[in-house]
Design a protein around this motif. Sequence first.
Motif, PDB file in Angstrom:
ATOM      1  N   GLU A 124     -31.063  23.972 -21.237  1.00 54.07           N
ATOM      2  CA  GLU A 124     -30.107  22.933 -21.635  1.00 54.07           C
ATOM      3  C   GLU A 124     -30.477  22.324 -22.973  1.00 54.07           C
ATOM      4  OE1 GLU A 124     -29.359  21.954 -16.915  1.00 54.07           O
ATOM      5  OE2 GLU A 124     -30.701  20.720 -18.131  1.00 54.07           O
ATOM      6  N   LYS A 125     -31.767  22.124 -23.208  1.00 55.33           N
ATOM      7  CA  LYS A 125     -32.220  21.609 -24.505  1.00 55.33           C
ATOM      8  C   LYS A 125     -31.896  22.603 -25.614  1.00 55.33           C
ATOM      9  CE  LYS A 125     -36.090  19.093 -22.417  1.00 55.33           C
ATOM     10  NZ  LYS A 125     -37.560  19.025 -22.300  1.00 55.33           N
ATOM     11  N   LEU A 137     -29.138  25.871 -15.421  1.00 57.61           N
ATOM     12  CA  LEU A 137     -28.108  25.228 -16.234  1.00 57.61           C
ATOM     13  C   LEU A 137     -27.240  24.358 -15.345  1.00 57.61           C
ATOM     14  CD1 LEU A 137     -26.591  24.862 -18.895  1.00 57.61           C
ATOM     15  CD2 LEU A 137     -25.294  26.939 -18.358  1.00 57.61           C
ATOM     16  N   ASP A 138     -27.334  23.072 -15.560  1.00 59.78           N
ATOM     17  CA  ASP A 138     -26.502  22.104 -14.858  1.00 59.78           C
ATOM     18  C   ASP A 138     -25.652  21.398 -15.905  1.00 59.78           C
ATOM     19  OD1 ASP A 138     -26.111  19.090 -13.944  1.00 59.78           O
ATOM     20  OD2 ASP A 138     -26.295  20.322 -12.133  1.00 59.78           O
ATOM     21  N   PHE A 139     -24.334  21.463 -15.759  1.00 65.40           N
ATOM     22  CA  PHE A 139     -23.459  20.952 -16.808  1.00 65.40           C
ATOM     23  C   PHE A 139     -23.511  19.431 -16.922  1.00 65.40           C
ATOM     24  CE2 PHE A 139     -21.616  25.173 -16.136  1.00 65.40           C
ATOM     25  CZ  PHE A 139     -21.512  25.605 -17.452  1.00 65.40           C
ATOM     26  N   ARG A 185     -26.320  17.628 -16.536  1.00 68.55           N
ATOM     27  CA  ARG A 185     -27.518  17.390 -17.336  1.00 68.55           C
ATOM     28  C   ARG A 185     -27.292  17.827 -18.783  1.00 68.55           C
ATOM     29  NH1 ARG A 185     -30.857  19.933 -13.127  1.00 68.55           N
ATOM     30  NH2 ARG A 185     -31.077  21.638 -14.620  1.00 68.55           N
ATOM     31  N   LEU A 186     -26.607  18.966 -18.969  1.00 70.02           N
ATOM     32  CA  LEU A 186     -26.337  19.448 -20.318  1.00 70.02           C
ATOM     33  C   LEU A 186     -25.505  18.425 -21.089  1.00 70.02           C
ATOM     34  CD1 LEU A 186     -26.368  21.618 -22.517  1.00 70.02           C
ATOM     35  CD2 LEU A 186     -24.378  22.669 -21.399  1.00 70.02           C
ATOM     36  N   ILE A 243     -29.515  24.918 -25.628  1.00 74.16           N
ATOM     37  CA  ILE A 243     -28.060  24.990 -25.854  1.00 74.16           C
ATOM     38  C   ILE A 243     -27.600  23.822 -26.714  1.00 74.16           C
ATOM     39  CG2 ILE A 243     -25.809  24.817 -24.730  1.00 74.16           C
ATOM     40  CD1 ILE A 243     -26.980  26.380 -22.379  1.00 74.16           C
ATOM     41  N   SER A 244     -28.112  22.637 -26.429  1.00 78.36           N
ATOM     42  CA  SER A 244     -27.735  21.473 -27.228  1.00 78.36           C
ATOM     43  C   SER A 244     -28.204  21.634 -28.672  1.00 78.36           C
ATOM     44  CB  SER A 244     -28.336  20.201 -26.622  1.00 78.36           C
ATOM     45  OG  SER A 244     -27.939  19.065 -27.355  1.00 78.36           O
ATOM     46  N   ALA A 289     -34.072  17.446 -18.270  1.00 72.65           N
ATOM     47  CA  ALA A 289     -33.202  18.586 -18.561  1.00 72.65           C
ATOM     48  C   ALA A 289     -34.068  19.828 -18.652  1.00 72.65           C
ATOM     49  CB  ALA A 289     -32.440  18.371 -19.871  1.00 72.65           C
ATOM     50  N   SER A 290     -33.475  20.965 -18.387  1.00 73.86           N
ATOM     51  CA  SER A 290     -34.212  22.222 -18.456  1.00 73.86           C
ATOM     52  C   SER A 290     -34.349  22.678 -19.906  1.00 73.86           C
ATOM     53  CB  SER A 290     -33.494  23.297 -17.636  1.00 73.86           C
ATOM     54  OG  SER A 290     -32.259  23.653 -18.251  1.00 73.86           O
TER      55      SER A 290
END
Length: 284
Positions: A98-99, A5-7, A9-10, A101-102, A94-95
């Motif tokens: 992250e996908k 999780l990179d904010f 990229r998120l 979470i979005s 993106a990981s």
Amino acid sequence: MNNTLDFNRLGKVIRRDGMNFIPNFGWSLVILWAIPVVIWLTSFTFVSQGGEIVTGRLQMLRFLSTIVLIGAPAKLYKDCNDPRKGIQYAMMPASSLEKFISMFIFCIIVTPIIYMAGAVALDTIMAAFPGKNPYDGFIFKSLFNAKEQSKEILNAMGTPSEIYDSTWNYIDNTLSGFSTYFSKILSIIFTASIFMFGNMIFKKRKTSKMIGILVLIFIFAMILFIKWIINHEDFMDEMADQELAREYIFHLINKATYIGWAVSIVISGALLGLTYRKIKTQKY
């Protein structure tokens, strides 16, 4: 892309999904917002004097908000598992986390809030319209009134009017406002998680297939329920007594609340976990 999780990229993923929100779901929102307006305009033809119960509008608002939850995943992320178009989604820098979470944010948080804000604003404008108005009162007063919402539940259950007051007193003493809104939040997550998962496992007619599965489950549950009633005729005869019926309603409300919470949390968590796993393992 590793599953971290990179904010930064998120933020980019959320920004991308946000930019696609109106193109993918804008017209659907407009249509759902327009339905109450059309009903309101049509009602002028039939209403001879003002006064429509706010509760009826609240029920319609809830029904339409459920449709929003059902349709959002397939509208916003319809191509995420498509054999051809989905490659672009897969190649996003993106990981999988992250996908996911979005997707969670837009399907469960952003979309319901946008719809409800627009629907309540339109209803307020219609209710404030001067002259002979079929709408009496403002819906937002009931929207944040736990007592009015519980009254709807009892009315839907067919609770006799003579035992309503004592039933409400019981609810008032046992179920706080927190319980009411916590149940609503769980309901939103539960509904959205079902169709988020369906959106990932089906490639075509995603929503209709998931609804079909739910209908089959409902039919199966009803068959079991009918068999239970047949096997407990004596119990149902006892429920004809209003005193016993009231006690049973008290017991049912108390138990069903906590059981419903537990079931919703477990099923929602499982479906969201499976959705994340499908994003992570999706093959194209």
